[in-house]
Design a protein around this motif. Structure first.
Motif, short mmCIF file in Angstrom:
data_model
loop_
_atom_site.label_atom_id
_atom_site.label_comp_id
_atom_site.label_asym_id
_atom_site.label_seq_id
_atom_site.Cartn_x
_atom_site.Cartn_y
_atom_site.Cartn_z
N ARG A 135 -3.00 -3.82 24.82
CA ARG A 135 -2.24 -2.60 25.09
C ARG A 135 -3.10 -1.58 25.83
O ARG A 135 -2.67 -0.96 26.80
N GLN A 153 7.64 4.12 24.20
CA GLN A 153 7.25 2.84 23.62
C GLN A 153 5.75 2.75 23.40
O GLN A 153 5.29 2.31 22.35
N GLN A 154 4.97 3.20 24.40
CA GLN A 154 3.51 3.16 24.26
C GLN A 154 3.04 4.04 23.11
O GLN A 154 2.13 3.68 22.37
N GLU A 211 3.72 2.34 19.81
CA GLU A 211 2.71 1.30 19.57
C GLU A 211 1.40 1.91 19.11
O GLU A 211 0.72 1.37 18.23
N ASP A 223 -0.48 1.05 15.70
CA ASP A 223 -1.83 0.49 15.73
C ASP A 223 -2.81 1.30 14.89
O ASP A 223 -3.69 0.74 14.24
#
Length: 291
Positions: free
Chosen positions: A73, A137-138, A141, A145
């Motif tokens: 990512r 979306q990033q 994530e 994470d």
């Protein structure tokens, strides 16, 4: 070049297209071209494992490194912005993130700031970051994470009541300084491009030199995405120098691409138990499909 940053450049530019796993000996050979010692490389690789960016497999006495989902990512977010050619129109929404991280988690707070800056967010007030880009979306994530649910809130807004869009942009980003950096890049690489064109025409460029220069080019151009938020075109200043810099980057990149890949393939070694899937066309031209 710092070892960790160069590792991300090598994975993004080459290794991800060759199975996303590499023998540490190959990585050492590649990075030695940039003056980095074997001990520094091994130390950086170990730290990347400890920070969950790399995972390592042992086969016999050899170690093979690949990117974890977290590492992919981090690498992909940067390279999508490097190679994206789409000059899109703003959808009218600000993505706003607020956070409050306890002092005892200072390292986590610093990492969040780095990640947000890489995504193009700007700090508009204490603990409040904003971006006009569609990065929901990033961000989600990132929250997963780093287990940030207790500390952050992400929301969108189509209007800012207290300030104009222009005032908000001035709070979070220094486009005048970014333009100066782009102008410096253009001055440097315009001369290099003209010289490389002449030498390529006379068959004076070696594969080794092309590998080194293409890697340096990408590594330096990637640095802009720690400062340039990659705004939609209708929010950018007039005659934005970043546009000219991108065109120049593409021209130099493609001039060096084929011989650089040839040389990379002489250095690269994958794990013996892995069926190697090559995406050589994508490695030569990462702009394919990046619209």
């Amino acid at each position: 070049m710092k070892p960790r940053a160069l590792m991300f450049t090598l994975f993004g530019e080459y290794i991800q297209h060759y199975g996303n796993e590499v023998w540490i000996g190959s990585l050492i050979q590649m990075m030695s071209h940039f003056g980095i010692s074997e001990s520094s490389i091994r130390g950086a690789a170990l730290r990347m494992v400890q920070q969950e960016f790399f995972e390592v497999r042992k086969i016999g006495n050899n170690s093979y490194y690949s990117l974890t989902p977290k590492g992919k990512r981090t690498m992909t977010d940067g390279f999508i912005r490097v190679y994206s050619l789409k000059n899109y129109k703003w959808d009218g929404y600000w993505r706003i993130l607020t956070y409050s991280v306890p002092e005892e988690k200072r390292e986590l707070r610093n990492q969040i700031r780095k990640e947000l800056s890489l995504m193009g967010f700007g700090l508009i007030s204490h603990g409040t970051w904003a971006s006009p880009n569609p990065v929901e979306q990033q961000v989600m994530e990132l929250i997963r994470d780093y287990h940030l649910d207790p500390y952050v809130i992400l929301f969108t807004s189509s209007s800012i009541v207290s300030h104009s869009h222009e005032q908000l942009i001035k709070r979070g980003w220094d486009f005048a300084q970014i333009a100066k950096e782009y102008d410096r890049f253009i001055d440097t690489y315009q001369r290099i491009y003209e010289e490389f064109q002449r030498r390529a025409w006379n068959n004076e460029l070696s594969d080794r030199e092309c590998f080194i220069e293409r890697t340096k080019l990408v590594h330096e151009y990637r640095s802009f995405f720690f400062m340039d938020p990659s705004f939609p075109h209708d929010l950018l200043p007039d005659n934005w120098s970043g546009t000219k810099a991108r065109e120049l980057f593409f021209n130099v990149h493609q001039l060096l691409a084929v011989p650089a890949i040839r040389y990379f393939e002489t250095l690269f070694e994958s794990a013996p138990d892995r069926e190697l899937q090559l995406n050589r066309e994508k490695a030569i031209n990462p702009f394919i499909g990046m619209i």
